[in-house]
Design a protein around this motif. Sequence first.
Motif, PDB file in Angstrom:
ATOM      1  N   PHE A  64       0.806  -1.218   0.000  1.00 34.34           N
ATOM      2  CA  PHE A  64       0.000   0.000   0.000  1.00 34.34           C
ATOM      3  C   PHE A  64       0.840   1.270   0.000  1.00 34.34           C
ATOM      4  N   GLY A  65       2.107   1.147   0.383  1.00 37.73           N
ATOM      5  CA  GLY A  65       2.972   2.324   0.522  1.00 37.73           C
ATOM      6  C   GLY A  65       3.999   2.096   1.612  1.00 37.73           C
ATOM      7  N   LEU A  68       2.107   3.824  11.821  1.00 42.88           N
ATOM      8  CA  LEU A  68       1.481   4.763  10.919  1.00 42.88           C
ATOM      9  C   LEU A  68       1.529   4.158   9.531  1.00 42.88           C
ATOM     10  N   PHE A  69       0.368   4.009   8.927  1.00 37.48           N
ATOM     11  CA  PHE A  69       0.256   3.483   7.571  1.00 37.48           C
ATOM     12  C   PHE A  69       0.106   4.662   6.616  1.00 37.48           C
ATOM     13  N   GLY A 117       1.689   4.310  -2.074  1.00 43.18           N
ATOM     14  CA  GLY A 117       1.974   3.471  -3.234  1.00 43.18           C
ATOM     15  C   GLY A 117       3.473   3.453  -3.471  1.00 43.18           C
ATOM     16  N   SER A 118       3.883   3.700  -4.694  1.00 43.81           N
ATOM     17  CA  SER A 118       5.316   3.745  -4.999  1.00 43.81           C
ATOM     18  C   SER A 118       5.822   5.182  -5.125  1.00 43.81           C
ATOM     19  N   LEU A 119       5.032   6.135  -4.651  1.00 42.97           N
ATOM     20  CA  LEU A 119       5.379   7.549  -4.752  1.00 42.97           C
ATOM     21  C   LEU A 119       6.672   7.894  -4.015  1.00 42.97           C
ATOM     22  N   LYS A 171       2.873  17.220   2.957  1.00 42.18           N
ATOM     23  CA  LYS A 171       1.859  17.004   3.998  1.00 42.18           C
ATOM     24  C   LYS A 171       2.200  15.763   4.824  1.00 42.18           C
ATOM     25  N   LEU A 172       2.640  14.688   4.168  1.00 48.86           N
ATOM     26  CA  LEU A 172       3.053  13.480   4.880  1.00 48.86           C
ATOM     27  C   LEU A 172       4.219  13.778   5.811  1.00 48.86           C
TER      28      LEU A 172
END
Length: 85
Positions: A19-20, A32-33, A37-39, A68-69
Amino acid sequence: MAAAGITLHPACRVRQEGFGLLFYDSRGPRLLFAATGSLVPADFFSETRTGDDLPTGLSSGQQHAVRKLVAQLLDKGFLREQQIC
């Protein structure tokens, strides 16, 4: 004057998942999830970075999402600011 850099807290780890990214904190049962993705690759957080140092090839919307992350990770203590020379 030295600039501020952002680095993964020494008590925290990050790993790539389907998922990332999954961030976990050995100071307590905190996970923390991040559905990236592959960003953003997990090894992006292995170095001290400035706030403007982002993975290459991102659109402006993706850059905003990564910033933001990073802000959320700082707020939750997974990342920390430190002085870099």
